[in-house]
Design a protein around this motif. Structure first.
Motif, PDB file in Angstrom:
ATOM      1  N   ARG A   8       0.844  -1.194   0.000  1.00  0.00           N
ATOM      2  CA  ARG A   8       0.000   0.000   0.000  1.00  0.00           C
ATOM      3  C   ARG A   8       0.877   1.241   0.000  1.00  0.00           C
ATOM      4  O   ARG A   8       1.761   1.395   0.841  1.00  0.00           O
ATOM      5  N   ASP A  11       0.685   7.433   2.581  1.00  0.00           N
ATOM      6  CA  ASP A  11      -0.019   8.706   2.460  1.00  0.00           C
ATOM      7  C   ASP A  11       0.957   9.858   2.705  1.00  0.00           C
ATOM      8  O   ASP A  11       1.987   9.696   3.371  1.00  0.00           O
ATOM      9  N   ARG A  12       0.613  11.014   2.195  1.00  0.00           N
ATOM     10  CA  ARG A  12       1.488  12.184   2.287  1.00  0.00           C
ATOM     11  C   ARG A  12       0.715  13.352   2.863  1.00  0.00           C
ATOM     12  O   ARG A  12      -0.322  13.747   2.325  1.00  0.00           O
ATOM     13  N   SER A  13       1.217  13.913   3.956  1.00  0.00           N
ATOM     14  CA  SER A  13       0.651  15.140   4.520  1.00  0.00           C
ATOM     15  C   SER A  13       1.510  16.297   4.030  1.00  0.00           C
ATOM     16  O   SER A  13       2.726  16.314   4.238  1.00  0.00           O
ATOM     17  N   GLY A  88      -0.445   6.997  -3.487  1.00  0.00           N
ATOM     18  CA  GLY A  88      -0.607   7.363  -2.086  1.00  0.00           C
ATOM     19  C   GLY A  88      -1.551   8.530  -1.909  1.00  0.00           C
ATOM     20  O   GLY A  88      -1.703   9.379  -2.803  1.00  0.00           O
ATOM     21  N   GLY A  89      -2.220   8.549  -0.757  1.00  0.00           N
ATOM     22  CA  GLY A  89      -3.153   9.626  -0.464  1.00  0.00           C
ATOM     23  C   GLY A  89      -2.450  10.938  -0.159  1.00  0.00           C
ATOM     24  O   GLY A  89      -1.272  10.964   0.207  1.00  0.00           O
ATOM     25  N   ILE A  90      -3.178  12.030  -0.311  1.00  0.00           N
ATOM     26  CA  ILE A  90      -2.677  13.369  -0.006  1.00  0.00           C
ATOM     27  C   ILE A  90      -3.630  14.022   0.983  1.00  0.00           C
ATOM     28  O   ILE A  90      -4.839  13.987   0.794  1.00  0.00           O
ATOM     29  N   SER A  91      -3.067  14.599   2.027  1.00  0.00           N
ATOM     30  CA  SER A  91      -3.900  15.296   3.004  1.00  0.00           C
ATOM     31  C   SER A  91      -3.220  16.598   3.405  1.00  0.00           C
ATOM     32  O   SER A  91      -2.014  16.780   3.202  1.00  0.00           O
ATOM     33  N   GLU A 163     -12.873   4.220   5.917  1.00  0.00           N
ATOM     34  CA  GLU A 163     -11.576   4.306   5.251  1.00  0.00           C
ATOM     35  C   GLU A 163     -10.906   2.931   5.189  1.00  0.00           C
ATOM     36  O   GLU A 163     -10.257   2.603   4.194  1.00  0.00           O
ATOM     37  N   ASP A 167      -9.850   1.269   1.733  1.00  0.00           N
ATOM     38  CA  ASP A 167      -8.449   0.914   1.496  1.00  0.00           C
ATOM     39  C   ASP A 167      -8.297  -0.551   1.104  1.00  0.00           C
ATOM     40  O   ASP A 167      -7.511  -0.894   0.212  1.00  0.00           O
TER      41      ASP A 167
END
Length: 212
Positions: A8, A11-13, A88-91, A163, A167
């Motif tokens: 997986r 994710d990226r903040s 990857g997700g972005i937040s 979520e 996922d």
């Protein structure tokens, strides 16, 4: 399938530098197109977004510089490069950003454009879906609203569970993204769960007391 392909993506903040690099309406739209439809060239993005390829080429370079996209290996030529979104997700965590007008403005640009793009896709489905999609796609889709009155802890429990399910679904089908497998088409999964701001919060009984 290799372990790297099935793992997986992280994710990226976004920090302030990355947020500033994304904070242009066209860049957000381009990143959304890559997220929804898979790899594109500057020319295909220009055609889809009614821009010139010179403009999309410039913004692609900015997105690459800030590690939002990467070139697709083994595809294209020096004149026609293919680009994909970095997985990857972005937040955006407002609490970690500087408390400045520039940070607030950049955050507003990105989140407003994200919301506008999501609403546009949902609006297209509502207006055109019944006329342009086969019955099996209509029956497999859902536009649903549910209302509840809960605590922030209960809402956090719900969103975490939703979520997790999303996922797991994405992990099972991640290998299909960016391909042309028969019977597949781009699908967007939207989740809205939020407190209604014009309705008051119920008192927390743990904070009340009585006097003898």
């Amino acid at each position: 399938m290799s372990e790297e392909e099935t793992r997986r993506p992280a994710d990226r903040s976004l920090d302030m530098t990355a947020l500033r690099g994304l904070a242009h309406p066209l860049r957000v739209r381009m990143l959304d197109v890559l997220s929804t439809y898979g790899p594109q060239t500057a020319s295909s993005l220009a055609e889809r977004l009614a821009e010139s390829s010179g403009v999309t080429s410039y913004h692609l370079r900015q997105l690459e510089q800030h590690h939002f996209i990467r070139e697709v290996k083994g595809r294209g030529t020096a004149r026609e490069r293919w680009w994909e979104r970095v997985p990857g997700g972005i937040s955006i965590d407002s609490a970690t950003l500087p408390s400045t007008a520039a940070a607030r403005a950049a955050n507003a640009i990105v989140t407003t454009e994200w919301h506008r793009n999501r609403e546009a896709l949902l609006g297209d489905f509502v207006r055109r879906g019944e006329h342009e999609l086969s019955r099996d796609w209509i029956e497999a889709s859902v536009v649903n609203t549910a209302n509840a009155r809960v605590t922030s802890e209960q809402l956090a429990e719900l969103t975490a569970e939703l979520e997790r399910v999303t996922d797991e679904f994405l992990d099972r089908h991640r290998h299909q993204f960016g391909t042309d497998l028969p019977g597949t088409r781009p699908v967007q999964i939207q989740l809205s769960a939020f407190p209604v701001l014009d309705a008051g919060e119920a008192p927390d009984p743990r904070s009340t007391h009585s006097e003898e």
